[in-house]
Design an enzyme around this catalytic site. Structure first.
Site, PDB file in Angstrom:
ATOM      1  N   LYS A   1      98.304  -4.190 -30.459  1.00 14.03           N
ATOM      2  CA  LYS A   1      97.559  -2.934 -30.860  1.00 14.03           C
ATOM      3  C   LYS A   1      97.165  -2.357 -29.790  1.00 14.03           C
ATOM      4  O   LYS A   1      97.302  -0.960 -29.570  1.00 14.03           O
ATOM      5  CB  LYS A   1      96.036  -3.330 -31.360  1.00 14.03           C
ATOM      6  CG  LYS A   1      95.049  -2.319 -31.305  1.00 14.03           C
ATOM      7  CD  LYS A   1      93.769  -2.925 -31.956  1.00 14.03           C
ATOM      8  CE  LYS A   1      92.792  -3.527 -30.960  1.00 14.03           C
ATOM      9  NZ  LYS A   1      92.022  -2.802 -30.087  1.00 14.03           N
ATOM     10  N   ASN A   2      96.770  -3.004 -28.349  1.00 21.25           N
ATOM     11  CA  ASN A   2      96.396  -2.140 -27.305  1.00 21.25           C
ATOM     12  C   ASN A   2      97.644  -1.641 -26.296  1.00 21.25           C
ATOM     13  O   ASN A   2      97.473  -0.864 -25.555  1.00 21.25           O
ATOM     14  CB  ASN A   2      95.599  -3.361 -26.208  1.00 21.25           C
ATOM     15  CG  ASN A   2      94.167  -3.229 -26.922  1.00 21.25           C
ATOM     16  OD1 ASN A   2      93.955  -2.575 -28.012  1.00 21.25           O
ATOM     17  ND2 ASN A   2      93.354  -4.224 -26.358  1.00 21.25           N
TER      18      ASN A   2
ATOM     19  N   CYS B   1      80.030   1.601 -28.608  1.00 22.20           N
ATOM     20  CA  CYS B   1      80.800   0.630 -29.528  1.00 22.20           C
ATOM     21  C   CYS B   1      79.714  -0.574 -29.876  1.00 22.20           C
ATOM     22  O   CYS B   1      78.587  -0.410 -29.654  1.00 22.20           O
ATOM     23  CB  CYS B   1      82.013  -0.016 -29.016  1.00 22.20           C
ATOM     24  SG  CYS B   1      81.558  -1.168 -27.734  1.00 22.20           S
TER      25      CYS B   1
ATOM     26  N   ARG C   1      80.262   2.887 -23.768  1.00 23.35           N
ATOM     27  CA  ARG C   1      81.706   2.878 -23.260  1.00 23.35           C
ATOM     28  C   ARG C   1      82.071   4.314 -22.701  1.00 23.35           C
ATOM     29  O   ARG C   1      82.633   5.080 -23.116  1.00 23.35           O
ATOM     30  CB  ARG C   1      82.881   2.466 -24.378  1.00 23.35           C
ATOM     31  CG  ARG C   1      82.389   1.123 -25.219  1.00 23.35           C
ATOM     32  CD  ARG C   1      83.115   0.130 -24.512  1.00 23.35           C
ATOM     33  NE  ARG C   1      84.451   0.081 -24.305  1.00 23.35           N
ATOM     34  CZ  ARG C   1      85.346  -0.416 -25.401  1.00 23.35           C
ATOM     35  NH1 ARG C   1      84.772  -0.824 -26.674  1.00 23.35           N
ATOM     36  NH2 ARG C   1      86.600  -0.565 -25.104  1.00 23.35           N
TER      37      ARG C   1
ATOM     38  N   ASP D   1      88.787  -9.719 -23.630  1.00 21.86           N
ATOM     39  CA  ASP D   1      89.167  -9.727 -25.004  1.00 21.86           C
ATOM     40  C   ASP D   1      89.171 -11.194 -25.782  1.00 21.86           C
ATOM     41  O   ASP D   1      89.460 -11.341 -26.851  1.00 21.86           O
ATOM     42  CB  ASP D   1      90.401  -9.139 -25.362  1.00 21.86           C
ATOM     43  CG  ASP D   1      90.025  -7.390 -25.341  1.00 21.86           C
ATOM     44  OD1 ASP D   1      91.156  -6.721 -25.125  1.00 21.86           O
ATOM     45  OD2 ASP D   1      88.778  -7.070 -24.989  1.00 21.86           O
TER      46      ASP D   1
ATOM     47  N   ARG E   1      91.136  -4.399 -37.782  1.00 19.60           N
ATOM     48  CA  ARG E   1      91.465  -3.251 -37.064  1.00 19.60           C
ATOM     49  C   ARG E   1      92.401  -3.909 -35.999  1.00 19.60           C
ATOM     50  O   ARG E   1      93.218  -2.931 -35.592  1.00 19.60           O
ATOM     51  CB  ARG E   1      90.199  -2.894 -36.254  1.00 19.60           C
ATOM     52  CG  ARG E   1      89.118  -2.141 -36.971  1.00 19.60           C
ATOM     53  CD  ARG E   1      88.280  -1.645 -36.122  1.00 19.60           C
ATOM     54  NE  ARG E   1      88.686  -1.025 -34.838  1.00 19.60           N
ATOM     55  CZ  ARG E   1      87.907  -0.180 -33.918  1.00 19.60           C
ATOM     56  NH1 ARG E   1      86.762  -0.233 -33.910  1.00 19.60           N
ATOM     57  NH2 ARG E   1      88.850   0.421 -32.908  1.00 19.60           N
TER      58      ARG E   1
HETATM   59  C1  EPZ Z   1      90.835  -1.399 -23.146  1.00 22.47           C
HETATM   60  O1  EPZ Z   1      89.580  -0.695 -23.405  1.00 22.47           O
HETATM   61  C2  EPZ Z   1      91.232  -2.316 -24.622  1.00 22.47           C
HETATM   62  N1  EPZ Z   1      91.159  -1.652 -25.641  1.00 22.47           N
HETATM   63  C3  EPZ Z   1      89.902  -3.162 -24.893  1.00 22.47           C
HETATM   64  O2  EPZ Z   1      90.442  -3.777 -25.822  1.00 22.47           O
HETATM   65  C4  EPZ Z   1      89.739  -4.104 -23.464  1.00 22.47           C
HETATM   66  O3  EPZ Z   1      88.589  -4.876 -23.622  1.00 22.47           O
HETATM   67  C5  EPZ Z   1      89.385  -3.300 -22.305  1.00 22.47           C
HETATM   68  O4  EPZ Z   1      90.464  -2.159 -22.196  1.00 22.47           O
HETATM   69  C6  EPZ Z   1      89.411  -4.159 -21.027  1.00 22.47           C
HETATM   70  O5  EPZ Z   1      90.580  -4.834 -20.883  1.00 22.47           O
HETATM   71  C7  EPZ Z   1      92.263  -0.686 -25.966  1.00 22.47           C
HETATM   72  O6  EPZ Z   1      93.260  -0.859 -25.037  1.00 22.47           O
HETATM   73  C8  EPZ Z   1      92.574   0.023 -27.043  1.00 22.47           C
HETATM   74  P1  EPZ Z   1      88.567   0.154 -19.660  1.00 22.47           P
HETATM   75  P2  EPZ Z   1      89.249   0.468 -22.312  1.00 22.47           P
HETATM   76  O7  EPZ Z   1      88.550   1.428 -19.573  1.00 22.47           O
HETATM   77  O8  EPZ Z   1      90.492   1.155 -22.067  1.00 22.47           O
HETATM   78  C9  EPZ Z   1      84.476   0.844 -17.592  1.00 22.47           C
HETATM   79  C10 EPZ Z   1      89.846  -4.785 -27.870  1.00 22.47           C
HETATM   80  O9  EPZ Z   1      89.067  -5.810 -28.375  1.00 22.47           O
HETATM   81  N2  EPZ Z   1      84.671   2.323 -17.581  1.00 22.47           N
HETATM   82  O10 EPZ Z   1      89.538  -0.988 -19.014  1.00 22.47           O
HETATM   83  O11 EPZ Z   1      88.302   1.461 -22.951  1.00 22.47           O
HETATM   84  C11 EPZ Z   1      84.055   0.103 -18.956  1.00 22.47           C
HETATM   85  O12 EPZ Z   1      82.947   0.525 -19.458  1.00 22.47           O
HETATM   86  C12 EPZ Z   1      89.448  -3.709 -26.974  1.00 22.47           C
HETATM   87  O13 EPZ Z   1      91.215  -4.872 -28.213  1.00 22.47           O
HETATM   88  C13 EPZ Z   1      83.919   3.302 -17.115  1.00 22.47           C
HETATM   89  O14 EPZ Z   1      82.848   2.944 -16.509  1.00 22.47           O
HETATM   90  O15 EPZ Z   1      88.491  -0.428 -21.282  1.00 22.47           O
HETATM   91  C14 EPZ Z   1      84.415  -1.253 -18.809  1.00 22.47           C
HETATM   92  O16 EPZ Z   1      83.142  -1.670 -18.039  1.00 22.47           O
HETATM   93  C15 EPZ Z   1      87.869  -3.806 -26.806  1.00 22.47           C
HETATM   94  N3  EPZ Z   1      84.369   4.485 -17.177  1.00 22.47           N
HETATM   95  C16 EPZ Z   1      85.326  -1.190 -17.663  1.00 22.47           C
HETATM   96  O17 EPZ Z   1      85.361   0.187 -16.942  1.00 22.47           O
HETATM   97  C17 EPZ Z   1      85.661   4.917 -17.879  1.00 22.47           C
HETATM   98  O18 EPZ Z   1      85.813   6.280 -17.789  1.00 22.47           O
HETATM   99  C18 EPZ Z   1      86.881  -1.603 -18.351  1.00 22.47           C
HETATM  100  O19 EPZ Z   1      87.019  -0.643 -19.265  1.00 22.47           O
HETATM  101  C19 EPZ Z   1      86.240   3.904 -18.335  1.00 22.47           C
HETATM  102  C20 EPZ Z   1      85.808   2.499 -18.343  1.00 22.47           C
END
Ligand code: EPZ
Length: 419
Positions: free
Chosen positions: A22-23, A116, A121, A306, A398
């Protein structure tokens, strides 16, 4: 809303074929919009999130054809540079359309994704990265409006924290910028490497793929892409955790062992026997006295956030004191109260769950709250005495393809009840 009825049925045994990720597929679907023409993606999992992303692309003006596990995305006649709140609020990854649209068309309007199940997020890093490439960003009425005069300009941008989504968005945008961009502290998750490889196949010029410094030389145009979706490392990990919690023996096939990162080391530290081949990993926990563990989630190749809910369910069945600390999302613990309803003994202290494991789990009605929490509840239901009813399993749909049929084939006793 559908529910699962799960009952214990002994150790899981057998092979399970892992689906596409998915990701990995969601950003690649957005990347198709960088070209004019028909891009193709194979090994696409049949998930709610992939169909939501298709809906978002259709609203923007793409024509999409599905043929078994292959998607064709025709981005020749994009005519609506907006991703609406109604869709973006249901799936945060819709935000991936921002980078491609502003890079190719010079403007777009994308709804903020909102929070979420486990809290805010933010998307500030996505916006800061685009501003570094020259985009004018205005956030108003719940939407991000991005605008450039001319084209994006290559620049150096360093991600203050590792962000998978922001890396994907800025990488996609940089491929069509004028000049070279240096993206420092980029995420190196396999999904990002796969996206960079798909973009390269479209004609993008990217150096440093697989490292934290991506060097992107912008090009005038990209050609339609054509490539496979990598296997879902979190689905694979989830089935291995199901083998461990039932003290069974399961081989996950059609996957990439190297993408499991620190996960396999954690399974071995707990006392599971791990063997692996080119495209499979087997976890054998038959007759094993598993050991407690202290787990800390980290960006790849560290232990993936995850998988923390699934491992928490497993550690609840292991005698002794364990802990799970989530450094990525310090509030991703909605599953704790539900696991405790099943008899687990888990307490929370800031970003860490303390697990007093080994007590008996007993079935109860519980409620899924997000994708990975739902998987954790199913895993616990596989060993909780009598029956567990898990409501709101649309969360599972999902991100897990044919979850109940794959688990049943391994000997699990579970059925979907249409609600
Ligand atoms: C991706 O989400 C994945 N989703 C998530 O999987 C996964 O948990 C996450 O990466 C971390 O590995 C998809 O790929 C669709 P991040 P993403 O930006 O990109 C902070 C699942 O279960 N952050 O790497 O949204 C954020 O709050 C899902 O499949 C900011 O502060 O995650 C977090 O603490 C859930 N500002 C950290 O960075 C931003 O602009 C990592 O988030 C973006 C993120």
């Amino acid at each position: 809303m559908d529910s699962f009825l799960v009952s214990p049925n002994g150790p899981l045994k057998g092979d399970v074929c892992i689906s596409g990720s998915k990701n990995a597929v969601l950003p690649v679907m957005a990347a198709a919009m960088l070209a004019n023409g028909i891009s193709k993606i194979s090994n696409v999992p049949n998930l709610k999130d992939t169909s939501t992303m298709s809906d978002v692309l259709r609203v923007i003006g793409c024509r999409i054809k599905e043929d078994k596990d292959c998607l064709s995305i025709d981005s020749s006649d994009i005519n609506h540079l907006e991703a609406p709140y109604e869709l973006v609020k249901t799936m945060r990854a819709s935000f991936y359309v921002l980078g491609p649209l502003v890079a190719k068309y010079g403007k777009c309007r994308v709804s903020l994704p909102g929070g979420c199940a486990w809290g805010p997020r933010p998307v500030d890093l996505h916006l800061k990265g685009l501003e570094a490439l020259g985009a004018k960003i205005n956030v108003t009425h719940g939407y991000v409006e991005a605008l450039i005069d001319g084209k994006l300009k290559g620049n150096t941008f360093s991600f203050p924290i590792s962000s998978v989504g922001a890396t994907a968005n800025i990488l996609m945008a940089a491929t069509l910028a004028e000049g070279t961009s240096v993206l420092q502290n980029s995420s190196i998750e396999p999904e990002i490497t796969a996206l960079a490889e798909y973009l390269t196949g479209m004609g993008a010029k990217i150096n440093g793929i697989g490292t934290r410094t991506l060097i992107v030389e912008g090009v005038e145009n990209l050609n339609p892409g054509n490539g496979p979706t990598i296997a879902d490392r979190i689905e694979a990990g989830t089935f291995l955790a199901a083998a461990a919690i039932t003290r069974g023996k399961v081989k996950a096939t059609n996957m990439v062992p190297a993408h499991q990162g620190a996960l396999l080391e954690v399974f071995e530290r707990i006392g599971c026997k791990i063997t692996q081949g080119d495209n499979w990993v087997e976890l054998d926990a038959e007759g094993c006295e598993l050991l407690p563990a202290h787990i800390v989630t980290m960006p790849y190749p560290g232990f993936p956030t995850d998988m923390q809910a699934q491992l928490m369910a497993l550690l609840a069945t292991v005698k002794g004191t364990s802990s799970v600390r989530d450094t990525i999302y310090n509030d991703r613990f909605k599953h704790v109260s539900e696991l405790n309803r099943l008899g687990a003994d888990i307490s929370l202290k800031e970003d860490t769950a303390l697990i007093n494991g080994g007590g008996e789990l007993t079935g109860a009605p519980v409620m899924a709250s997000d994708l990975r929490a739902s998987a954790a509840l199913v895993l616990a239901g596989l060993v909780a005495k009598e029956q567990t009813e898990i409501s709101r399993i649309y969360h599972l749909d999902r991100g897990y393809e044919n979850f109940e049929s794959k688990l049943s084939a391994l000997g699990a006793k579970l059925e979907r009840v249409n609600g």
